[in-house]
Design a protein around this motif. Structure first.
Motif, short mmCIF file in Angstrom:
data_model
loop_
_atom_site.label_atom_id
_atom_site.label_comp_id
_atom_site.label_asym_id
_atom_site.label_seq_id
_atom_site.Cartn_x
_atom_site.Cartn_y
_atom_site.Cartn_z
N THR A 192 0.82 -1.21 0.00
CA THR A 192 0.00 0.00 0.00
C THR A 192 0.86 1.26 0.00
OG1 THR A 192 -1.82 -1.12 1.07
CG2 THR A 192 -1.75 1.25 1.33
N ALA A 193 1.90 1.26 0.83
CA ALA A 193 2.76 2.45 0.88
C ALA A 193 3.48 2.62 -0.45
CB ALA A 193 3.77 2.32 2.02
N TRP A 194 3.88 1.52 -1.03
CA TRP A 194 4.58 1.57 -2.33
C TRP A 194 3.66 2.13 -3.40
CZ3 TRP A 194 9.51 0.24 -4.06
CH2 TRP A 194 9.65 0.16 -5.45
N ALA A 195 2.42 1.63 -3.42
CA ALA A 195 1.48 2.00 -4.47
C ALA A 195 0.99 3.44 -4.32
CB ALA A 195 0.29 1.04 -4.46
N ALA A 196 0.98 3.95 -3.09
CA ALA A 196 0.45 5.30 -2.85
C ALA A 196 1.45 6.37 -3.25
CB ALA A 196 0.08 5.45 -1.38
N ALA A 197 2.69 5.98 -3.52
CA ALA A 197 3.73 6.99 -3.77
C ALA A 197 3.55 7.65 -5.14
CB ALA A 197 5.09 6.33 -3.70
#
Ligand code: HMH
Length: 197
Positions: A192-197
């Motif tokens: 999720t953190a990766w995709a939100a960047a």
């Protein structure tokens, strides 16, 4: 020793959760801009949820597990204060809403809160062991992240994880399902953190 068997018998699941591309990006400095800050804001929510779960686990834990759980609860309170300092420095908005993986992990903690103490304690051990191993993968970290990686791989934290393993082992039982759920929630959290960047 149940916890060592839980590590030994699910190598692919542990690897998947501890060698995520987010962590490799921290190590080599290629993490997309914004991913780290997104992750910090979400982890601040997560640590608050974990503290609530852990305080309740302390309340129902056997005498022999109280010291390690109480020490860990104090460390989580300090971690929240550390996040709040960081927020000032990095301009993070800690009040931003929980992303879906954060909310789902919070629901897993609620299920563990309703589970018996051996299962809940094994879950807490898995939560902290996977986190230690994940940041160890990222070590020493690219220059901009090295201080953070050091914070999450400190010898005192490794000692705490060993203490949780001993407390869980003393209660017995394997709880493979709990561990696999935790590992899945960790992967979703990094994703999720990766995709939100
Ligand atoms: C997502 C996640 N898992 C585990 C820990 C361990 O405290 C943490 N802070 N965040």
């Amino acid at each position: 020793m149940p916890t060592s068997e839980l590590l030994r018998d699910h190598p692919a699941a542990w690897d998947h959760a501890t060698r995520h591309r987010f962590l490799l990006g921290v190590r080599d400095g290629t993490l997309p801009a914004g991913a780290f800050d997104t992750w910090l804001v979400q982890d601040h929510h997560y640590v608050g949820d974990l503290l609530r779960f852990q305080a309740r686990l302390l309340a129902r834990a056997p005498r022999a597990a109280q010291a390690v759980l109480a020490g860990g609860a104090v460390a989580l309170v300090e971690e929240l204060a550390w996040f709040e300092q960081l927020a000032g420095r990095r301009g993070l908005v800690l009040g931003a809403p929980r992303l879906p993986a954060t909310a789902a992990y919070g629901e897993l903690l609620e299920r563990l809160d309703a589970a018996d103490v051996p299962a809940a304690l094994t879950g807490l051990w898995a939560i902290e062991r996977v986190y230690l191993d994940a940041w160890t993968t990222a070590a020493p970290g690219a220059q901009e992240y090295a201080g953070y990686v050091e914070h999450w791989t400190a010898p005192a934290f490794a000692g705490y994880v060993d203490g949780l393993a001993a407390a869980a082992d003393a209660l017995g039982g394997r709880h493979d399902d709990v561990v696999l759920e935790v590992l899945g929630a960790e992967v979703a959290f990094w994703d999720t953190a990766w995709a939100a960047a």
